[in-house]
Design an enzyme around this catalytic site. Sequence first.
Site, PDB file in Angstrom:
ATOM      1  N   GLY A  15      -7.732  50.510 -14.323  1.00 26.67           N
ATOM      2  CA  GLY A  15      -8.180  51.030 -15.384  1.00 26.67           C
ATOM      3  C   GLY A  15      -8.697  50.008 -16.669  1.00 26.67           C
ATOM      4  O   GLY A  15      -7.764  48.944 -16.323  1.00 26.67           O
ATOM      5  N   ARG A  76     -14.494  51.987 -10.478  1.00 24.54           N
ATOM      6  CA  ARG A  76     -13.776  51.555  -8.847  1.00 24.54           C
ATOM      7  C   ARG A  76     -14.587  51.688  -8.331  1.00 24.54           C
ATOM      8  O   ARG A  76     -15.564  52.646  -8.445  1.00 24.54           O
ATOM      9  CB  ARG A  76     -12.465  52.629  -9.235  1.00 24.54           C
ATOM     10  CG  ARG A  76     -11.262  52.564 -10.280  1.00 24.54           C
ATOM     11  CD  ARG A  76     -10.138  52.877  -9.867  1.00 24.54           C
ATOM     12  NE  ARG A  76      -8.985  52.869 -10.318  1.00 24.54           N
ATOM     13  CZ  ARG A  76      -8.399  53.098 -11.663  1.00 24.54           C
ATOM     14  NH1 ARG A  76      -9.133  54.210 -12.156  1.00 24.54           N
ATOM     15  NH2 ARG A  76      -7.833  52.395 -12.867  1.00 24.54           N
ATOM     16  N   ASP A 108      -3.754  45.485  -9.989  1.00 24.49           N
ATOM     17  CA  ASP A 108      -3.646  45.009  -8.401  1.00 24.49           C
ATOM     18  C   ASP A 108      -4.290  45.092  -7.823  1.00 24.49           C
ATOM     19  O   ASP A 108      -4.871  44.114  -6.632  1.00 24.49           O
ATOM     20  CB  ASP A 108      -1.822  45.121  -7.600  1.00 24.49           C
ATOM     21  CG  ASP A 108      -2.088  46.328  -7.058  1.00 24.49           C
ATOM     22  OD1 ASP A 108      -2.525  47.259  -8.097  1.00 24.49           O
ATOM     23  OD2 ASP A 108      -0.748  46.984  -6.863  1.00 24.49           O
ATOM     24  N   THR A 131      -3.647  45.166 -17.828  1.00 25.82           N
ATOM     25  CA  THR A 131      -3.762  46.676 -17.544  1.00 25.82           C
ATOM     26  C   THR A 131      -2.231  47.593 -18.349  1.00 25.82           C
ATOM     27  O   THR A 131      -0.870  45.932 -18.621  1.00 25.82           O
ATOM     28  CB  THR A 131      -2.929  46.570 -16.172  1.00 25.82           C
ATOM     29  OG1 THR A 131      -1.726  48.166 -16.156  1.00 25.82           O
ATOM     30  CG2 THR A 131      -1.833  45.594 -15.571  1.00 25.82           C
ATOM     31  N   ASP A 133      -0.389  49.077 -17.814  1.00 26.35           N
ATOM     32  CA  ASP A 133       1.299  49.523 -17.364  1.00 26.35           C
ATOM     33  C   ASP A 133       2.723  48.249 -17.301  1.00 26.35           C
ATOM     34  O   ASP A 133       3.478  48.583 -17.064  1.00 26.35           O
ATOM     35  CB  ASP A 133       1.146  49.862 -15.923  1.00 26.35           C
ATOM     36  CG  ASP A 133       0.412  51.264 -15.761  1.00 26.35           C
ATOM     37  OD1 ASP A 133       0.178  51.822 -16.786  1.00 26.35           O
ATOM     38  OD2 ASP A 133      -0.579  51.194 -14.853  1.00 26.35           O
ATOM     39  N   ASP A 135       2.922  46.412 -14.557  1.00 26.72           N
ATOM     40  CA  ASP A 135       3.446  46.860 -13.687  1.00 26.72           C
ATOM     41  C   ASP A 135       3.344  45.769 -12.475  1.00 26.72           C
ATOM     42  O   ASP A 135       3.382  46.224 -11.324  1.00 26.72           O
ATOM     43  CB  ASP A 135       2.783  48.359 -12.506  1.00 26.72           C
ATOM     44  CG  ASP A 135       1.522  48.199 -12.130  1.00 26.72           C
ATOM     45  OD1 ASP A 135       0.806  46.929 -13.430  1.00 26.72           O
ATOM     46  OD2 ASP A 135       0.853  49.151 -12.205  1.00 26.72           O
ATOM     47  N   ARG A 177       2.697  54.103 -14.332  1.00 21.84           N
ATOM     48  CA  ARG A 177       2.565  55.224 -13.518  1.00 21.84           C
ATOM     49  C   ARG A 177       3.469  54.700 -12.197  1.00 21.84           C
ATOM     50  O   ARG A 177       5.287  54.611 -13.141  1.00 21.84           O
ATOM     51  CB  ARG A 177       1.507  54.155 -12.271  1.00 21.84           C
ATOM     52  CG  ARG A 177       0.262  54.252 -12.262  1.00 21.84           C
ATOM     53  CD  ARG A 177      -0.763  53.965 -12.303  1.00 21.84           C
ATOM     54  NE  ARG A 177      -0.876  52.569 -12.225  1.00 21.84           N
ATOM     55  CZ  ARG A 177      -2.241  51.773 -10.932  1.00 21.84           C
ATOM     56  NH1 ARG A 177      -2.758  52.087 -10.014  1.00 21.84           N
ATOM     57  NH2 ARG A 177      -1.506  50.699 -12.026  1.00 21.84           N
TER      58      ARG A 177
HETATM   59  P1  ADP Z   1      -6.901  48.719 -10.475  1.00 18.67           P
HETATM   60  O1  ADP Z   1      -7.042  46.884 -10.495  1.00 18.67           O
HETATM   61  O2  ADP Z   1      -6.023  48.757 -11.993  1.00 18.67           O
HETATM   62  O3  ADP Z   1      -5.202  48.032  -9.699  1.00 18.67           O
HETATM   63  P2  ADP Z   1      -7.015  49.622  -8.986  1.00 18.67           P
HETATM   64  O4  ADP Z   1      -6.617  50.010  -7.441  1.00 18.67           O
HETATM   65  O5  ADP Z   1      -8.393  51.517  -8.698  1.00 18.67           O
HETATM   66  O6  ADP Z   1      -7.460  48.965 -10.059  1.00 18.67           O
HETATM   67  O7  ADP Z   1      -8.758  48.504  -7.603  1.00 18.67           O
HETATM   68  C1  ADP Z   1     -10.081  48.270  -8.888  1.00 18.67           C
HETATM   69  C2  ADP Z   1     -11.161  47.837  -8.012  1.00 18.67           C
HETATM   70  O8  ADP Z   1     -10.518  47.108  -6.927  1.00 18.67           O
HETATM   71  C3  ADP Z   1     -10.901  49.400  -6.252  1.00 18.67           C
HETATM   72  O9  ADP Z   1     -11.623  50.180  -7.450  1.00 18.67           O
HETATM   73  C4  ADP Z   1     -12.146  48.267  -5.854  1.00 18.67           C
HETATM   74  O10 ADP Z   1     -13.072  47.794  -5.759  1.00 18.67           O
HETATM   75  C5  ADP Z   1     -10.994  47.252  -5.727  1.00 18.67           C
HETATM   76  N1  ADP Z   1      -9.960  46.941  -4.699  1.00 18.67           N
HETATM   77  C6  ADP Z   1      -8.926  47.487  -4.540  1.00 18.67           C
HETATM   78  N2  ADP Z   1      -8.576  47.495  -4.126  1.00 18.67           N
HETATM   79  C7  ADP Z   1      -8.304  46.387  -2.944  1.00 18.67           C
HETATM   80  C8  ADP Z   1      -8.446  46.600  -1.362  1.00 18.67           C
HETATM   81  N3  ADP Z   1      -6.610  46.769  -0.796  1.00 18.67           N
HETATM   82  N4  ADP Z   1      -8.854  45.652  -1.122  1.00 18.67           N
HETATM   83  C9  ADP Z   1     -10.257  45.079  -1.983  1.00 18.67           C
HETATM   84  N5  ADP Z   1     -10.780  45.759  -3.191  1.00 18.67           N
HETATM   85  C10 ADP Z   1      -9.542  46.632  -3.378  1.00 18.67           C
END
Ligand code: ADP
Length: 342
Positions: A15, A76, A108, A131, A133, A135, A177
């Site tokens: 995000g 993403r 995260d 972010t 959030d 969080d 969230r």
């Molecule tokens: P944020 O970083 O805001 O938490 P997301 O959870 O959507 O957002 O994660 C962003 C991108 O990071 C995902 O689309 C993916 O490419 C990568 N990602 C997320 N989780 C994992 C994971 N467990 N292992 C490896 N890459 C991940």
Amino acid sequence: MTKIPHRIGILTSGGDAPGMNAAIRAVVRSALYYDMEVYGIRDGYLGMKRNEVEPLDAGSVGDIIHRGGTFLGTARLPEFATDREVREVCYSTLREHGIEGLVVCGGDGSYRGANLLQKETGIPTVGLPGTIDNDLGYTDFTIGFDTAVNTCVDNINKLRDTMASHGRVSVVEVMGRNCGDIAVHSGIAAGAEAILVPEIHKTDNQWLDYIVRKLRVSFGRGKKYGIIVMAEGINMTPKMHHFTADYIASWLNANADAVGHRVDARGCVIGHVQRGGSPTASDRILAARMGEAAVDVLREGKTNLCVGIRRNRIITTPIDEAVEMKNHVDKHLIALADILAR
Ligand code: ADP
């Protein structure tokens, strides 16, 4: 210790958050100061897969410090987490451009991606918390949070004007969230009667009792309108999906007797405007300090760390640990909100 990188990459992922641009600028200018080269990767891990990479110089990050969003774009790519072949395509992009270190600005999920990338390629990585959030438990504040809170407060101020004129109650849903920090901070700054956060576990009826109690107190001392702030995380569990701002407003309208006062309540979801807008000075300064610290991590030959702030000091935490740390909403702030809304 890993090899000290000369050419580093930077991406924004997940995000978006106001202040990401200021963070990119800080990374680029700090790295250039230390004679490092910086490549920008478009759209997070997706741009890495598509080989969308460009060199960044001091000028390419000019005129962005005040802009919301991220000029590199964000996206993403869920397959990055699950599909080794997809990751190999991404890694070949880094190798092709000679990228020897990577700054990942996101939440995260993006951090987990950075961690995996380092483990599979040996390329050192460092995370910046981008972010709204707030969080991420290892840091007091994330980049974008302060701007989002200010946006909420601006919106609630405007609602307050019309609520006061008409003697209405506004039930305002804000983002975050599963984290109630945006709700608590904007609720206190906006003088809300009640603040609902997911970290406090109540049933729908218990929340309604709480809101009624708070409204009774403020109507009892002569206030003519009310502001209820709820975090979106309140209705994110299946059991609570129905418990929206509109639902609460309708319930209050139908149960004016319980409140002991005429009630004309409206629900309002502030929504995605919270993610936009020019970053506040606080977010820009946080981004500047954290961006510099990310470059320091790589210059010092360290890896798999994320940058945070605790008690106004910049810190680093291993990504492995950071992603497991839950943010705990400050219960004292909730108690304070309660005291001030009497
Ligand atoms: P944020 O970083 O805001 O938490 P997301 O959870 O959507 O957002 O994660 C962003 C991108 O990071 C995902 O689309 C993916 O490419 C990568 N990602 C997320 N989780 C994992 C994971 N467990 N292992 C490896 N890459 C991940």
